[in-house]
Design a protein around this motif. Structure first.
Motif, PDB file in Angstrom:
ATOM      1  N   ALA A 236       0.839  -1.203   0.000  1.00 17.64           N
ATOM      2  CA  ALA A 236       0.000   0.000   0.000  1.00 17.64           C
ATOM      3  C   ALA A 236       0.872   1.251   0.000  1.00 17.64           C
ATOM      4  O   ALA A 236       0.581   2.216  -0.708  1.00 17.64           O
ATOM      5  CB  ALA A 236      -0.932  -0.012   1.202  1.00 17.64           C
ATOM      6  N   GLU A 237       1.938   1.249   0.773  1.00 11.68           N
ATOM      7  CA  GLU A 237       2.850   2.398   0.807  1.00 11.68           C
ATOM      8  C   GLU A 237       3.527   2.585  -0.545  1.00 11.68           C
ATOM      9  O   GLU A 237       3.689   3.720  -1.015  1.00 11.68           O
ATOM     10  CB  GLU A 237       3.899   2.198   1.908  1.00 11.68           C
ATOM     11  CG  GLU A 237       4.787   3.406   2.111  1.00 11.68           C
ATOM     12  CD  GLU A 237       4.037   4.664   2.516  1.00 11.68           C
ATOM     13  OE1 GLU A 237       4.393   5.751   2.004  1.00 11.68           O
ATOM     14  OE2 GLU A 237       3.097   4.579   3.331  1.00 11.68           O
ATOM     15  N   ASN A 238       3.903   1.485  -1.200  1.00 12.06           N
ATOM     16  CA  ASN A 238       4.505   1.577  -2.532  1.00 12.06           C
ATOM     17  C   ASN A 238       3.526   2.173  -3.536  1.00 12.06           C
ATOM     18  O   ASN A 238       3.909   2.998  -4.368  1.00 12.06           O
ATOM     19  CB  ASN A 238       4.976   0.202  -3.008  1.00 12.06           C
ATOM     20  CG  ASN A 238       6.183  -0.293  -2.251  1.00 12.06           C
ATOM     21  OD1 ASN A 238       6.888   0.473  -1.611  1.00 12.06           O
ATOM     22  ND2 ASN A 238       6.417  -1.583  -2.304  1.00 12.06           N
ATOM     23  N   GLU A 239       2.262   1.764  -3.476  1.00 10.35           N
ATOM     24  CA  GLU A 239       1.269   2.296  -4.401  1.00 10.35           C
ATOM     25  C   GLU A 239       1.001   3.769  -4.136  1.00 10.35           C
ATOM     26  O   GLU A 239       0.831   4.557  -5.069  1.00 10.35           O
ATOM     27  CB  GLU A 239      -0.016   1.484  -4.315  1.00 10.35           C
ATOM     28  CG  GLU A 239       0.135   0.096  -4.911  1.00 10.35           C
ATOM     29  CD  GLU A 239      -1.181  -0.629  -5.063  1.00 10.35           C
ATOM     30  OE1 GLU A 239      -2.229   0.039  -5.162  1.00 10.35           O
ATOM     31  OE2 GLU A 239      -1.156  -1.862  -5.101  1.00 10.35           O
ATOM     32  N   LEU A 240       0.968   4.164  -2.874  1.00 12.96           N
ATOM     33  CA  LEU A 240       0.780   5.573  -2.530  1.00 12.96           C
ATOM     34  C   LEU A 240       1.951   6.408  -3.032  1.00 12.96           C
ATOM     35  O   LEU A 240       1.768   7.491  -3.592  1.00 12.96           O
ATOM     36  CB  LEU A 240       0.611   5.736  -1.020  1.00 12.96           C
ATOM     37  CG  LEU A 240       0.380   7.149  -0.522  1.00 12.96           C
ATOM     38  CD1 LEU A 240      -0.875   7.749  -1.146  1.00 12.96           C
ATOM     39  CD2 LEU A 240       0.284   7.156   0.995  1.00 12.96           C
ATOM     40  N   SER A 241       3.145   5.901  -2.881  1.00 14.05           N
ATOM     41  CA  SER A 241       4.340   6.588  -3.368  1.00 14.05           C
ATOM     42  C   SER A 241       4.278   6.737  -4.887  1.00 14.05           C
ATOM     43  O   SER A 241       4.586   7.816  -5.431  1.00 14.05           O
ATOM     44  CB  SER A 241       5.591   5.807  -2.959  1.00 14.05           C
ATOM     45  OG  SER A 241       6.738   6.373  -3.528  1.00 14.05           O
ATOM     46  N   LEU A 242       3.874   5.684  -5.584  1.00 14.38           N
ATOM     47  CA  LEU A 242       3.758   5.751  -7.034  1.00 14.38           C
ATOM     48  C   LEU A 242       2.694   6.766  -7.447  1.00 14.38           C
ATOM     49  O   LEU A 242       2.899   7.537  -8.387  1.00 14.38           O
ATOM     50  CB  LEU A 242       3.424   4.373  -7.607  1.00 14.38           C
ATOM     51  CG  LEU A 242       3.205   4.316  -9.109  1.00 14.38           C
ATOM     52  CD1 LEU A 242       4.461   4.761  -9.868  1.00 14.38           C
ATOM     53  CD2 LEU A 242       2.799   2.920  -9.530  1.00 14.38           C
ATOM     54  N   ALA A 243       1.570   6.800  -6.749  1.00 12.78           N
ATOM     55  CA  ALA A 243       0.505   7.756  -7.072  1.00 12.78           C
ATOM     56  C   ALA A 243       1.011   9.186  -6.922  1.00 12.78           C
ATOM     57  O   ALA A 243       0.711  10.049  -7.746  1.00 12.78           O
ATOM     58  CB  ALA A 243      -0.706   7.514  -6.177  1.00 12.78           C
ATOM     59  N   ARG A 244       1.804   9.445  -5.882  1.00 12.50           N
ATOM     60  CA  ARG A 244       2.365  10.794  -5.696  1.00 12.50           C
ATOM     61  C   ARG A 244       3.315  11.152  -6.828  1.00 12.50           C
ATOM     62  O   ARG A 244       3.334  12.289  -7.305  1.00 12.50           O
ATOM     63  CB  ARG A 244       3.079  10.871  -4.359  1.00 12.50           C
ATOM     64  CG  ARG A 244       2.123  10.857  -3.175  1.00 12.50           C
ATOM     65  CD  ARG A 244       2.874  10.899  -1.865  1.00 12.50           C
ATOM     66  NE  ARG A 244       1.939  10.940  -0.750  1.00 12.50           N
ATOM     67  CZ  ARG A 244       2.125  10.323   0.398  1.00 12.50           C
ATOM     68  NH1 ARG A 244       3.228   9.617   0.605  1.00 12.50           N
ATOM     69  NH2 ARG A 244       1.233  10.408   1.360  1.00 12.50           N
ATOM     70  N   LYS A 245       4.120  10.189  -7.267  1.00 14.44           N
ATOM     71  CA  LYS A 245       5.047  10.437  -8.384  1.00 14.44           C
ATOM     72  C   LYS A 245       4.275  10.678  -9.674  1.00 14.44           C
ATOM     73  O   LYS A 245       4.663  11.524 -10.485  1.00 14.44           O
ATOM     74  CB  LYS A 245       6.003   9.262  -8.551  1.00 14.44           C
ATOM     75  CG  LYS A 245       7.011   9.156  -7.434  1.00 14.44           C
ATOM     76  CD  LYS A 245       7.883   7.931  -7.601  1.00 14.44           C
ATOM     77  CE  LYS A 245       8.836   7.793  -6.430  1.00 14.44           C
ATOM     78  NZ  LYS A 245       9.628   6.565  -6.522  1.00 14.44           N
ATOM     79  N   MET A 246       3.188   9.929  -9.889  1.00 13.45           N
ATOM     80  CA  MET A 246       2.399  10.089 -11.105  1.00 13.45           C
ATOM     81  C   MET A 246       1.807  11.495 -11.185  1.00 13.45           C
ATOM     82  O   MET A 246       1.706  12.061 -12.274  1.00 13.45           O
ATOM     83  CB  MET A 246       1.280   9.044 -11.160  1.00 13.45           C
ATOM     84  CG  MET A 246       1.770   7.618 -11.215  1.00 13.45           C
ATOM     85  SD  MET A 246       2.477   7.185 -12.777  1.00 13.45           S
ATOM     86  CE  MET A 246       1.033   6.641 -13.619  1.00 13.45           C
ATOM     87  N   ILE A 247       1.442  12.077 -10.043  1.00 16.60           N
ATOM     88  CA  ILE A 247       0.926  13.445 -10.039  1.00 16.60           C
ATOM     89  C   ILE A 247       1.997  14.400 -10.560  1.00 16.60           C
ATOM     90  O   ILE A 247       1.711  15.313 -11.330  1.00 16.60           O
ATOM     91  CB  ILE A 247       0.454  13.847  -8.628  1.00 16.60           C
ATOM     92  CG1 ILE A 247      -0.818  13.075  -8.269  1.00 16.60           C
ATOM     93  CG2 ILE A 247       0.206  15.350  -8.544  1.00 16.60           C
ATOM     94  CD1 ILE A 247      -1.253  13.228  -6.832  1.00 16.60           C
ATOM     95  N   GLN A 248       3.251  14.175 -10.159  1.00 21.33           N
ATOM     96  CA  GLN A 248       4.347  15.022 -10.631  1.00 21.33           C
ATOM     97  C   GLN A 248       4.672  14.731 -12.097  1.00 21.33           C
ATOM     98  O   GLN A 248       4.931  15.646 -12.874  1.00 21.33           O
ATOM     99  CB  GLN A 248       5.602  14.792  -9.791  1.00 21.33           C
ATOM    100  CG  GLN A 248       5.469  15.240  -8.364  1.00 21.33           C
ATOM    101  CD  GLN A 248       6.674  14.840  -7.534  1.00 21.33           C
ATOM    102  OE1 GLN A 248       7.567  14.141  -8.008  1.00 21.33           O
ATOM    103  NE2 GLN A 248       6.701  15.290  -6.290  1.00 21.33           N
ATOM    104  N   TRP A 249       4.687  13.478 -12.500  1.00 22.17           N
ATOM    105  CA  TRP A 249       5.093  13.092 -13.849  1.00 22.17           C
ATOM    106  C   TRP A 249       4.019  13.420 -14.897  1.00 22.17           C
ATOM    107  O   TRP A 249       4.345  13.601 -16.059  1.00 22.17           O
ATOM    108  CB  TRP A 249       5.395  11.604 -13.913  1.00 22.17           C
ATOM    109  CG  TRP A 249       6.554  11.159 -13.093  1.00 22.17           C
ATOM    110  CD1 TRP A 249       7.595  11.920 -12.644  1.00 22.17           C
ATOM    111  CD2 TRP A 249       6.801   9.835 -12.629  1.00 22.17           C
ATOM    112  NE1 TRP A 249       8.469  11.146 -11.918  1.00 22.17           N
ATOM    113  CE2 TRP A 249       8.010   9.852 -11.898  1.00 22.17           C
ATOM    114  CE3 TRP A 249       6.120   8.634 -12.747  1.00 22.17           C
ATOM    115  CZ2 TRP A 249       8.549   8.728 -11.302  1.00 22.17           C
ATOM    116  CZ3 TRP A 249       6.659   7.506 -12.151  1.00 22.17           C
ATOM    117  CH2 TRP A 249       7.856   7.563 -11.444  1.00 22.17           C
TER     118      TRP A 249
END
Length: 73
Positions: A41-54
Motif C-alpha cells: 500500500a505504501e509503494n502504491e501511494l508513493s507511485l501515485a504521488r510520483k504520477m501526479i508530478q510526472w
C-alpha cells in the motif's frame, strides 16, 4: 515435466495436488501475505504521488517551433 511448479495468483502459492492440503498451506502462508499488505500500500501511494508530478496523461512530445521556410527554426 518433472520439477515444474504451477503458481497461483494468490501470493504465488504452489498448486496443491489434493484439495485437502489447501487450507493448511493457506494458513501457513497468510501471515506473510498480511505482512506485505502495508508495504504494498505504501509503494502504491508513493507511485501515485510520483504520477501526479510526472503527469503521464500529458503528451510526451512537444510541438516543433515553426520554420522560416528553408528548414531553419
Amino acid at each position: 515435466v518433472a520439477g515444474l511448479v504451477k503458481i497461483t495468483g494468490l501470493a504465488q502459492l504452489a498448486l496443491c495436488k489434493s484439495p485437502q492440503e489447501r487450507p493448511r498451506i493457506l494458513y501457513t502462508k497468510m501471515p506473510d501475505v498480511f505482512e506485505q499488505i502495508p508495504k504494498n500500500a505504501e509503494n502504491e501511494l508513493s507511485l501515485a504521488r510520483k504520477m501526479i508530478q510526472w503527469k503521464p496523461w500529458e503528451l510526451l512530445v512537444e510541438e516543433l517551433p515553426a520554420t522560416n521556410g528553408n528548414g531553419q527554426y
